[in-house]
Design a protein around this motif. Structure first.
Motif, PDB file in Angstrom:
ATOM      1  N   GLU A 298      32.110  29.881  63.153  1.00 46.70           N
ATOM      2  CA  GLU A 298      31.460  30.918  62.356  1.00 46.70           C
ATOM      3  C   GLU A 298      31.475  30.487  60.891  1.00 46.70           C
ATOM      4  OE1 GLU A 298      33.570  34.503  63.024  1.00 46.70           O
ATOM      5  OE2 GLU A 298      33.266  34.474  65.220  1.00 46.70           O
ATOM      6  N   PHE A 299      30.315  30.548  60.261  1.00 45.97           N
ATOM      7  CA  PHE A 299      30.203  30.059  58.894  1.00 45.97           C
ATOM      8  C   PHE A 299      30.113  31.208  57.888  1.00 45.97           C
ATOM      9  CE2 PHE A 299      28.882  26.454  61.404  1.00 45.97           C
ATOM     10  CZ  PHE A 299      29.426  25.381  60.724  1.00 45.97           C
ATOM     11  N   ALA A 300      30.635  30.940  56.702  1.00 42.96           N
ATOM     12  CA  ALA A 300      30.541  31.897  55.586  1.00 42.96           C
ATOM     13  C   ALA A 300      30.114  31.123  54.346  1.00 42.96           C
ATOM     14  CB  ALA A 300      31.888  32.571  55.349  1.00 42.96           C
ATOM     15  N   GLU A 301      29.424  31.794  53.430  1.00 42.94           N
ATOM     16  CA  GLU A 301      28.993  31.135  52.200  1.00 42.94           C
ATOM     17  C   GLU A 301      30.178  30.876  51.288  1.00 42.94           C
ATOM     18  OE1 GLU A 301      25.910  32.840  49.953  1.00 42.94           O
ATOM     19  OE2 GLU A 301      24.396  32.678  51.531  1.00 42.94           O
ATOM     20  N   ASN A 302      30.172  29.703  50.669  1.00 44.79           N
ATOM     21  CA  ASN A 302      31.173  29.401  49.653  1.00 44.79           C
ATOM     22  C   ASN A 302      30.789  30.050  48.333  1.00 44.79           C
ATOM     23  OD1 ASN A 302      33.350  27.904  50.636  1.00 44.79           O
ATOM     24  ND2 ASN A 302      32.143  26.046  50.783  1.00 44.79           N
ATOM     25  N   PRO A 303      31.733  30.239  47.442  1.00 49.34           N
ATOM     26  CA  PRO A 303      31.393  30.783  46.117  1.00 49.34           C
ATOM     27  C   PRO A 303      30.450  29.837  45.385  1.00 49.34           C
ATOM     28  CG  PRO A 303      33.638  29.936  46.136  1.00 49.34           C
ATOM     29  CD  PRO A 303      33.174  29.955  47.561  1.00 49.34           C
ATOM     30  N   ASP A 304      29.557  30.382  44.604  1.00 49.93           N
ATOM     31  CA  ASP A 304      28.614  29.595  43.805  1.00 49.93           C
ATOM     32  C   ASP A 304      29.257  29.349  42.440  1.00 49.93           C
ATOM     33  OD1 ASP A 304      26.501  28.657  42.201  1.00 49.93           O
ATOM     34  OD2 ASP A 304      25.040  29.633  43.504  1.00 49.93           O
ATOM     35  N   ILE A 305      29.848  28.188  42.287  1.00 55.27           N
ATOM     36  CA  ILE A 305      30.627  27.895  41.078  1.00 55.27           C
ATOM     37  C   ILE A 305      29.732  27.858  39.848  1.00 55.27           C
ATOM     38  CG2 ILE A 305      32.174  26.235  39.978  1.00 55.27           C
ATOM     39  CD1 ILE A 305      33.003  25.342  42.812  1.00 55.27           C
ATOM     40  N   LEU A 306      28.599  27.174  39.943  1.00 57.52           N
ATOM     41  CA  LEU A 306      27.690  27.065  38.805  1.00 57.52           C
ATOM     42  C   LEU A 306      27.203  28.444  38.356  1.00 57.52           C
ATOM     43  CD1 LEU A 306      25.867  25.545  36.825  1.00 57.52           C
ATOM     44  CD2 LEU A 306      24.235  25.197  38.698  1.00 57.52           C
ATOM     45  N   ALA A 307      26.729  29.254  39.297  1.00 57.70           N
ATOM     46  CA  ALA A 307      26.220  30.584  38.939  1.00 57.70           C
ATOM     47  C   ALA A 307      27.329  31.478  38.398  1.00 57.70           C
ATOM     48  CB  ALA A 307      25.570  31.238  40.154  1.00 57.70           C
ATOM     49  N   THR A 308      28.515  31.372  38.979  1.00 63.09           N
ATOM     50  CA  THR A 308      29.638  32.207  38.525  1.00 63.09           C
ATOM     51  C   THR A 308      29.942  31.961  37.060  1.00 63.09           C
ATOM     52  OG1 THR A 308      30.619  32.281  40.739  1.00 63.09           O
ATOM     53  CG2 THR A 308      32.078  32.745  38.879  1.00 63.09           C
ATOM     54  N   VAL A 309      29.996  30.688  36.671  1.00 64.06           N
ATOM     55  CA  VAL A 309      30.322  30.345  35.281  1.00 64.06           C
ATOM     56  C   VAL A 309      29.136  30.621  34.365  1.00 64.06           C
ATOM     57  CG1 VAL A 309      30.948  28.458  33.718  1.00 64.06           C
ATOM     58  CG2 VAL A 309      32.041  28.644  35.971  1.00 64.06           C
ATOM     59  N   ALA A 310      27.927  30.266  34.804  1.00 64.83           N
ATOM     60  CA  ALA A 310      26.743  30.442  33.960  1.00 64.83           C
ATOM     61  C   ALA A 310      26.457  31.904  33.664  1.00 64.83           C
ATOM     62  CB  ALA A 310      25.532  29.797  34.631  1.00 64.83           C
ATOM     63  N   GLN A 311      26.870  32.798  34.572  1.00 68.03           N
ATOM     64  CA  GLN A 311      26.574  34.221  34.399  1.00 68.03           C
ATOM     65  C   GLN A 311      27.775  35.036  33.914  1.00 68.03           C
ATOM     66  OE1 GLN A 311      24.674  35.602  38.061  1.00 68.03           O
ATOM     67  NE2 GLN A 311      23.515  33.689  38.217  1.00 68.03           N
ATOM     68  N   MET A 312      28.821  34.343  33.451  1.00 68.69           N
ATOM     69  CA  MET A 312      29.980  35.044  32.907  1.00 68.69           C
ATOM     70  C   MET A 312      29.575  35.835  31.668  1.00 68.69           C
ATOM     71  SD  MET A 312      32.851  32.008  33.301  1.00 68.69           S
ATOM     72  CE  MET A 312      33.898  32.760  32.064  1.00 68.69           C
ATOM     73  N   LYS A 313      30.059  37.065  31.579  1.00 67.76           N
ATOM     74  CA  LYS A 313      29.759  37.897  30.414  1.00 67.76           C
ATOM     75  C   LYS A 313      30.708  37.584  29.257  1.00 67.76           C
ATOM     76  CE  LYS A 313      27.726  41.773  32.981  1.00 67.76           C
ATOM     77  NZ  LYS A 313      26.515  40.996  33.086  1.00 67.76           N
ATOM     78  N   GLU A 314      31.902  37.124  29.567  1.00 63.39           N
ATOM     79  CA  GLU A 314      32.874  36.759  28.528  1.00 63.39           C
ATOM     80  C   GLU A 314      33.401  35.359  28.829  1.00 63.39           C
ATOM     81  OE1 GLU A 314      35.986  39.569  28.095  1.00 63.39           O
ATOM     82  OE2 GLU A 314      34.647  41.272  27.742  1.00 63.39           O
ATOM     83  N   GLY A 315      33.527  34.563  27.793  1.00 63.96           N
ATOM     84  CA  GLY A 315      34.116  33.239  27.947  1.00 63.96           C
ATOM     85  C   GLY A 315      33.183  32.189  28.503  1.00 63.96           C
ATOM     86  N   ARG A 316      31.876  32.504  28.601  1.00 63.74           N
ATOM     87  CA  ARG A 316      30.938  31.506  29.103  1.00 63.74           C
ATOM     88  C   ARG A 316      30.849  30.339  28.132  1.00 63.74           C
ATOM     89  NH1 ARG A 316      25.743  29.500  28.696  1.00 63.74           N
ATOM     90  NH2 ARG A 316      24.452  29.412  30.594  1.00 63.74           N
ATOM     91  N   PRO A 317      30.931  29.097  28.626  1.00 62.27           N
ATOM     92  CA  PRO A 317      30.725  27.956  27.726  1.00 62.27           C
ATOM     93  C   PRO A 317      29.330  28.015  27.116  1.00 62.27           C
ATOM     94  CG  PRO A 317      31.683  27.239  29.816  1.00 62.27           C
ATOM     95  CD  PRO A 317      31.279  28.669  29.994  1.00 62.27           C
ATOM     96  N   PRO A 318      29.181  27.645  25.856  1.00 62.51           N
ATOM     97  CA  PRO A 318      27.857  27.691  25.213  1.00 62.51           C
ATOM     98  C   PRO A 318      26.819  26.801  25.901  1.00 62.51           C
ATOM     99  CG  PRO A 318      29.591  27.539  23.567  1.00 62.51           C
ATOM    100  CD  PRO A 318      30.255  27.329  24.894  1.00 62.51           C
ATOM    101  N   LEU A 319      27.279  25.753  26.574  1.00 67.29           N
ATOM    102  CA  LEU A 319      26.358  24.858  27.273  1.00 67.29           C
ATOM    103  C   LEU A 319      26.848  24.675  28.702  1.00 67.29           C
ATOM    104  CD1 LEU A 319      23.900  22.964  27.188  1.00 67.29           C
ATOM    105  CD2 LEU A 319      25.433  21.149  26.393  1.00 67.29           C
ATOM    106  N   VAL A 320      26.044  25.112  29.671  1.00 68.63           N
ATOM    107  CA  VAL A 320      26.386  24.983  31.091  1.00 68.63           C
ATOM    108  C   VAL A 320      25.321  24.127  31.760  1.00 68.63           C
ATOM    109  CG1 VAL A 320      26.750  26.190  33.276  1.00 68.63           C
ATOM    110  CG2 VAL A 320      27.564  27.211  31.135  1.00 68.63           C
ATOM    111  N   ILE A 321      25.765  23.051  32.396  1.00 67.14           N
ATOM    112  CA  ILE A 321      24.854  22.072  32.992  1.00 67.14           C
ATOM    113  C   ILE A 321      25.137  21.959  34.480  1.00 67.14           C
ATOM    114  CG2 ILE A 321      24.061  19.676  32.936  1.00 67.14           C
ATOM    115  CD1 ILE A 321      25.192  19.569  30.041  1.00 67.14           C
ATOM    116  N   GLY A 322      24.102  22.100  35.276  1.00 65.08           N
ATOM    117  CA  GLY A 322      24.238  21.943  36.711  1.00 65.08           C
ATOM    118  C   GLY A 322      23.513  20.706  37.199  1.00 65.08           C
ATOM    119  N   PHE A 323      23.754  20.344  38.457  1.00 70.75           N
ATOM    120  CA  PHE A 323      23.056  19.238  39.108  1.00 70.75           C
ATOM    121  C   PHE A 323      22.300  19.785  40.309  1.00 70.75           C
ATOM    122  CE2 PHE A 323      25.163  16.502  36.335  1.00 70.75           C
ATOM    123  CZ  PHE A 323      24.786  15.175  36.558  1.00 70.75           C
TER     124      PHE A 323
END
Length: 397
Positions: A298-323
């Motif tokens: 049985e499969f479950a989705e893993n957390p989306d690390i890029l989206a989690t950090v890019a959409q942070m309301k506090e403490g988001r890095p000014p530059l977020v780069i994904g691949f």
């Protein structure tokens, strides 16, 4: 780059103190002035005479030495250097630093300095893994203390694991990065790299075909430009670069937790090939092929690390780069991914089997930003990393 720099070297009391002698020699070969400080415990492993001879400098040992205080008080000593290095940094020294204790010359200097501090941990594997030591490390990280190592390997006590003091070339690379006058000096950048391994049972896992070569090259290029790099890596084929803080993880969830626990970053580069799914019903024991039929996973989705950090309301890095590793409609998929995830840039590449890029030594990428897309010619992954690092430095200047 190290010529004419001044390092205050605090030698802690551990068997790895013998490496400090070679460190002094190698630094002096590069034109560095080394002022040595010996703790009482360190004198059990290296002699003041040998340290002084190699450094061609007076060795400082006692907080209450009236002659030393008359010549150069400990406050001035703590601030005269360009960088303070603690090698080896024992569990005891790290605990005292994290608690702000100042009971001897070494800890007083560390508390009084206004310069950057780099520690080189070295201790028994159980001491390194002990929660108390990890708490000390977390406090020191939060205080902006730089760290190199420890490495994994056989120790003098006969045990094997993390805790071995980093080798001298690795320490020098970290010192070089810390003293760099590069355009990213003073910036903290988080880089993720490699695959993640999502367990099916204790001996099997799901993973992506990633060597970690591109993420490793990016971390190295950023460090060369003077950045302080936290390198969060899955179980990659490539060894981590020198002069960065390495955090090893296995799963996507562990990678997310490591990224979230890192110090506040000025930029984050998510180059890891994170598995999209994990096995929700992973077996606690090895699944046997016993003729009873195929296992039901049985499969479950893993957390989306890029989206989690890019959409942070506090403490988001000014530059977020994904691949974006794609096999078809590369630009369209990557452009949509940038908008969907909320990141600033996407580095897109075609990883179709015929390209030889996944696991290979070269890459051909397209940089996608809010201003459009820019295709780069095919080049080595190291060259891609250097070009990306230069773009990051330009964007953060």
């Amino acid at each position: 780059m190290l010529a004419n720099k001044h390092v205050l070297l605090i030698i802690g009391g551990g068997i790895a103190a013998f490496k400090s002698l070679d460190l002094i020699r190698r630094l002096r070969e590069r034109g560095v002035t080394v002022t040595p400080v010996l703790t009482k415990a360190a004198e059990e492993f290296v002699t003041p005479l040998s340290v002084s001879a190699l450094a061609a400098q007076k060795v400082y040992r006692d907080l209450f030495d009236l002659t030393d205080e008359a010549e150069m008080g400990h406050i001035e000593l703590s601030r005269a250097a360009d960088l303070v290095v603690v090698a080896p940094a024992t569990a005891d020294m790290m605990a005292k630093m994290s608690a702000g204790l100042a009971g001897d010359l070494a800890t007083t200097l560390l508390l009084a300095t206004d310069k950057r501090v780099l520690i080189v941990p070295a201790m028994n594997v159980r001491m390194w893994e002990h929660p108390a030591t990890q708490r000390s490390l977390s406090v020191l990280d939060a205080d902006g203390i730089l760290t190199v190592g420890p490495d994994e390997g056989e120790m003098a006590c006969g045990e094997f694991g993390p805790g071995r003091m980093a080798e001298v070339p690795e320490i020098i690379a970290a010192i070089d990065a810390a003293l760099s006058d590069g355009p990213l000096n003073g910036k903290h950048i988080v880089v993720t790299s490699g695959p993640t391994h999502e367990p099916i049972d204790p001996v099997r896992y799901i993973a992506n075909r990633s060597s970690g070569a591109q993420g490793t090259a990016i971390a190295a290029a950023l460090a060369t430009l003077g950045a302080t790099v936290t390198f969060v890596t899955g179980p990659a084929d490539m060894p981590p670069p020198k002069g960065v803080r390495v955090i090893r993880v296995q799963t996507a969830q562990e990678m997310l937790e490591a990224v979230q626990a890192a110090d506040k970053a000025d930029a984050a580069v998510f180059a890891a090939a994170v598995a999209d799914w994990r096995v929700a019903n992973a077996g606690a024991n090895k699944i046997k092929k016993d003729g009873s039929g195929l296992p039901q996973l049985e499969f479950a989705e893993n957390p989306d690390i890029l989206a989690t950090v890019a959409q942070m309301k506090e403490g988001r890095p000014p530059l977020v780069i994904g691949f974006a590793a794609e096999t078809d409609d590369v630009i369209a998929h990557a452009t949509a991914k940038r908008a969907r995830k909320g990141c600033d840039w996407i580095v897109a590449n075609d990883v179709s089997p015929e390209t030889g890029i996944m696991g290979g030594s070269e890459n051909a990428v397209t940089l996608i930003t809010a201003d459009g897309s820019e295709a780069w010619e095919r080049m080595s992954k190291s060259a891609v990393a250097q070009k990306l690092a230069a773009r990051i430095a330009e964007a953060m200047s």
